[in-house]
Write an enzyme that holds these catalytic residues in place. Structure first.
Site, PDB file in Angstrom:
ATOM      1  N   CYS A  66       0.832  -1.206   0.000  1.00  0.00           N
ATOM      2  CA  CYS A  66       0.000   0.000   0.000  1.00  0.00           C
ATOM      3  C   CYS A  66       0.863   1.252   0.000  1.00  0.00           C
ATOM      4  CB  CYS A  66      -0.926   0.018   1.203  1.00  0.00           C
ATOM      5  SG  CYS A  66      -0.058   0.136   2.788  1.00  0.00           S
ATOM      6  N   ASP A 126      15.612  18.655 -33.497  1.00  0.00           N
ATOM      7  CA  ASP A 126      16.302  17.413 -33.864  1.00  0.00           C
ATOM      8  C   ASP A 126      17.820  17.519 -33.937  1.00  0.00           C
ATOM      9  OD1 ASP A 126      16.507  18.951 -36.211  1.00  0.00           O
ATOM     10  OD2 ASP A 126      16.610  17.131 -37.437  1.00  0.00           O
ATOM     11  N   CYS A 149       3.387   1.646   2.800  1.00  0.00           N
ATOM     12  CA  CYS A 149       4.646   0.901   2.598  1.00  0.00           C
ATOM     13  C   CYS A 149       5.625   1.735   1.769  1.00  0.00           C
ATOM     14  CB  CYS A 149       4.377  -0.417   1.868  1.00  0.00           C
ATOM     15  SG  CYS A 149       3.211  -1.523   2.661  1.00  0.00           S
ATOM     16  N   ASP A 157      19.983  22.250 -31.228  1.00  0.00           N
ATOM     17  CA  ASP A 157      18.706  22.363 -30.517  1.00  0.00           C
ATOM     18  C   ASP A 157      18.824  21.936 -29.058  1.00  0.00           C
ATOM     19  OD1 ASP A 157      17.347  23.191 -32.813  1.00  0.00           O
ATOM     20  OD2 ASP A 157      16.983  21.130 -33.455  1.00  0.00           O
ATOM     21  N   ASP A 192      11.395  23.773 -34.060  1.00  0.00           N
ATOM     22  CA  ASP A 192      12.526  24.137 -34.904  1.00  0.00           C
ATOM     23  C   ASP A 192      12.099  23.885 -36.345  1.00  0.00           C
ATOM     24  OD1 ASP A 192      15.316  24.696 -35.583  1.00  0.00           O
ATOM     25  OD2 ASP A 192      15.414  22.560 -36.047  1.00  0.00           O
TER      26      ASP A 192
END
Length: 744
Positions: A13, A629, A16, A633, A430
């Site tokens: 639970c 990419d 815990c 960037d 971009d």
């Protein structure tokens, strides 16, 4: 700092989770620990002074099991099956004996209705023996777990269950063994054996159903592992040998036949084929592969045979990195989980106090029989409280959400990233390689002389074939696609920043910008207006001249990806502001943005200033996602609230980003946003149910409705409600598995 991944067993639970997390965080040198109930794991950030033994001891002293995961990836399906099988066995025996106890209890519950029940079965002594078997047999797990956590000075859900069922068991047992003495003291002669066994059985059934449902939320790692080929056919000593995958080395030449999985990452050196990369990108259409093309391990060769050279093996392959990322994301903790963490720290003690308080109120101030009222409310409060549902509400949704992301080619770094996407209000793209193909192509041919289209393209491509400029490469590629043969120029000279001049087929040829034409005395007045129109449309006009006379224009542009306009429109409909970031000139940026349907853009931004542009947006109060990419960037991806890297880009960009889109189309951005919103909605539903369940039903169990409506909750119904609460949370989460990707 380094990360230690730990498999933790025995947690049931939210309480815990809270205790394990606190214990690990107390170890000196631990920066942060994140413990996950659904994945039964802990991710621990530590400095070099911390040893794995210290982490294990911190967990084990609480009574839980701990094991270091050396490779950070653990398929828990075998453990889950073992747990499920154990619970199934316990449910069978508990249900069987409980049915017998219920039959034997009929004469005690309904006078005159149990004449058909055998006397030995209705005997309180037989019921005591049967109930004891249930308590110490199938129900032993509650006592074992309770002992471990109580020994460490804390309590969890198992303690609540053990206290509630033991109270009923002991009370009934005492009345069975000493009936005259206890009834003489005023205790009602009512047996609770049926309550004890039914509650134990219902909770075990709930745990079993929960385990089965949880198993469905954690299938991602196993599915990914099963995608890996087991062997590879390599060339060794001049002959083919089939060897285990673990023995493949970088540089090995591997033969892949149709229908086989590609064993490791590599590059084609012979042959051609189409490859199913759906496991990587989520797209079903095969991708054509030629010599020099890269192939990824675990993708499926669909048609021709080919030979490849291994470039990445073992844990360095793309599949291994995906498995690691999914595993770590599923084990991480979302910020929204903090609410549960705070409540979990006080939940069990608070429930015990409410149970004791309600029992005391009914014992001293309740109607007769006060003892039964007190005992009933005490048991009901302990049994109905459910920290399991709280503990499972968030991590199960995170596990399924990250799995659906991986299935659709979206790799999510951690739960925080998944949650943060939901808050984004601005998406910045971009330009080059993200919303455009990143590869210039010839878009227009304008003639101004006696040459035909084919002749102009042949002449320009022949002289540009000696150039390494991207625009020149685009012209050469266009000629090759048309099947136009190229003729080597007699001479060639590059004019830096302007173009080229060459002698070709006995003619003086110029290819370049308008300045080159002016410098060489070429009159371009007849086509200059057309060149201006092309430039306004975001295209680069390249003039061609033959023997001092203008021959035409070749327009080159980096074209939009096919899905961009639709994806941008969808994002805007979802209430997001979409911008484009580019280093291009204002006119080119305006043309590309207009074509893509993007209302706003930031042009002429140098690579090193992209992160500053993102920060300026954030300073205006915007929550920004950056999609890019390239290497340039990476700073902007890191600066953004959420960085999304196109998977066709560089490793640097992918490493910096919060989310990696394994396919180059930006429809994946739409999918990522929808997935985040859907997952967070599921988490809010789960938490709403878990909190609401406890807030409403604990007072009901304490007898809040009795003074007005005369309703007192039967402890058996409390057990049923508790058993179903956590199951309902998991089943609700499993609806997320129906999530569909947005296709380009």
């Amino acid at each position: 700092m380094k990360k230690i991944n730990v498999s933790v067993s025995g947690m049931t639970c939210a309480s815990c989770v809270n205790r394990v997390e606190k214990s690990i965080n107390k170890v000196e040198g631990v920066e942060e620990a994140q413990v996950n109930l659904a994945s039964h794991s802990a991710q621990v950030q530590v400095d070099d002074s911390v040893t794995t033994d210290q982490i294990i001891k911190a967990v084990e002293k609480l009574g839980y099991g701990a094991e270091i995961q050396e490779d950070s990836v653990k398929d828990r399906s075998d453990e889950e099956k073992s747990e499920s099988d154990s619970l199934k066995k316990s449910v069978f025996w508990s249900s069987l004996i409980t049915a017998v106890v219920l039959i034997g209890s009929i004469p005690h519950m309904m006078a005159g209705w149990g004449d058909w029940v055998p006397a030995f079965l209705a005997s309180p002594y037989m019921l005591l023996i049967l109930t004891t078997f249930v308590q110490l047999g199938p129900g032993r797990r509650f006592y074992t777990s309770s002992y471990k956590v109580l020994k460490s000075g804390s309590a969890d859900m198992n303690v609540l269950v053990a206290m509630g069922t033991t109270a009923a068991w002991f009370y009934s047992g005492a009345l069975t063994l000493f009936p005259g003495y206890l009834t003489g003291l005023g205790f009602p002669n009512e047996l609770y054996y049926d309550v004890t066994t039914v509650i134990t059985t219902l909770i075990l059934v709930g745990r079993y159903l929960e385990a089965k449902a949880k198993g469905q939320t954690s299938t991602a790692i196993k599915k990914l592992m099963n995608m890996q080929a087991k062997t590879a056919r390599v060339m060794r000593g001049g002959e083919q040998k089939e060897i285990p995958l673990e023995q493949v080395e970088i540089g090995d030449e591997i033969i892949v036949r149709p229908g086989e999985r590609v064993p490791v990452d590599g590059r084609l050196i012979k042959g051609a084929s189409s490859v199913d990369e759906s496991m990587l990108t989520g797209e079903s259409l095969p991708v054509e592969k030629q010599v020099e093309d890269d192939v990824i391990g675990a993708t499926i060769n669909k048609s021709g045979s080919f030979t490849m050279k291994a470039s990445k093996v073992g844990k360095d392959t793309v599949l291994s990195q995906i498995i690691r990322m999914v595993n770590e994301a599923q084990g991480s903790k979302a910020p929204i989980q903090r609410i549960v963490d705070v409540i979990a720290a006080y939940f069990v003690p608070a429930v015990v106090l409410v149970a004791l308080g309600s029992a005391a109120v009914w014992f001293f101030f309740g109607p007769q029989p006060a003892t039964i009222m007190a005992l009933t409310t005490f048991i009901a409060v302990l049994i109905i409280a459910c920290p399991c549902a709280l503990g499972l509400a968030t991590p199960t949704a995170i596990m399924v959400g990250t799995e659906k992301g991986a299935e659709n080619g979206i790799l999510i770094k951690d739960a925080t990233s998944l949650e943060r996407v939901k808050k984004v209000d601005t998406i910045v793209f971009d330009k080059t390689g993200t919303i455009t193909e990143g590869k210039p192509v010839v878009t227009d041919l304008i003639l101004s002389g006696s040459l035909t289209d084919e002749e102009l393209l042949q002449m320009a491509a022949s002289v540009e074939n000696s150039s390494e400029h991207p625009l020149g490469e685009a012209i050469v590629e266009a000629a090759k696609e048309e099947g136009i043969p190229l003729i080597e120029p007699e001479s060639f000279q590059s004019v830096t920043g302007h173009g080229i001049e060459a002698k070709w087929n006995g003619k003086e040829v110029l290819i370049g910008n308008e300045k080159l034409m002016r410098d060489r005395g070429v009159d371009t007045a007849a086509i200059s207006s057309q060149a201006s129109e092309l430039a306004k449309a975001g295209k680069t006009p390249m003039f061609a001249a033959v023997d001092g006379m203008a021959a035409g224009i070749l327009a080159v542009a980096d074209t939009l990806k096919a899905d961009v306009k639709q994806s941008v429109e969808t994002l805007q409909e979802m209430g997001l502001e979409v911008l484009m970031l580019t280093g291009d000139h204002e006119d080119t940026a305006a043309a590309i943005a207009r074509e893509a349907g993007i209302d706003d853009y930031i042009a002429q931004v140098l690579p090193e200033h992209k992160a500053e542009a993102i920060k300026e947006l954030q300073d205006k109060g915007k929550v920004v996602a950056m999609v890019g990419d390239g290497i340039n960037d990476a700073p902007a991806l890191a600066q953004a609230d959420v960085g999304m890297a196109i998977g066709t880009g560089t490793d640097v960009a992918m490493e910096t980003a919060n989310i990696t889109l394994m396919k180059g189309d930006i429809a994946k951005v739409v999918t990522a946003v929808r997935l985040s919103r859907t997952t967070m909605r599921m988490i809010r539903q789960n938490l709403g149910w878990a909190f609401g369940y406890n807030v409403v039903l604990i007072p009901v169990a304490a007898g809040a409705l009795f003074p007005v409506f005369g309703i007192l909750l039967n402890p058996m119904l409390a057990g049923l409600a508790m058993a179903l609460s956590s199951v309902s949370v998991v089943l609700n989460t499993l609806r997320l598995r129906k999530f569909k990707s947005v296709q380009a």
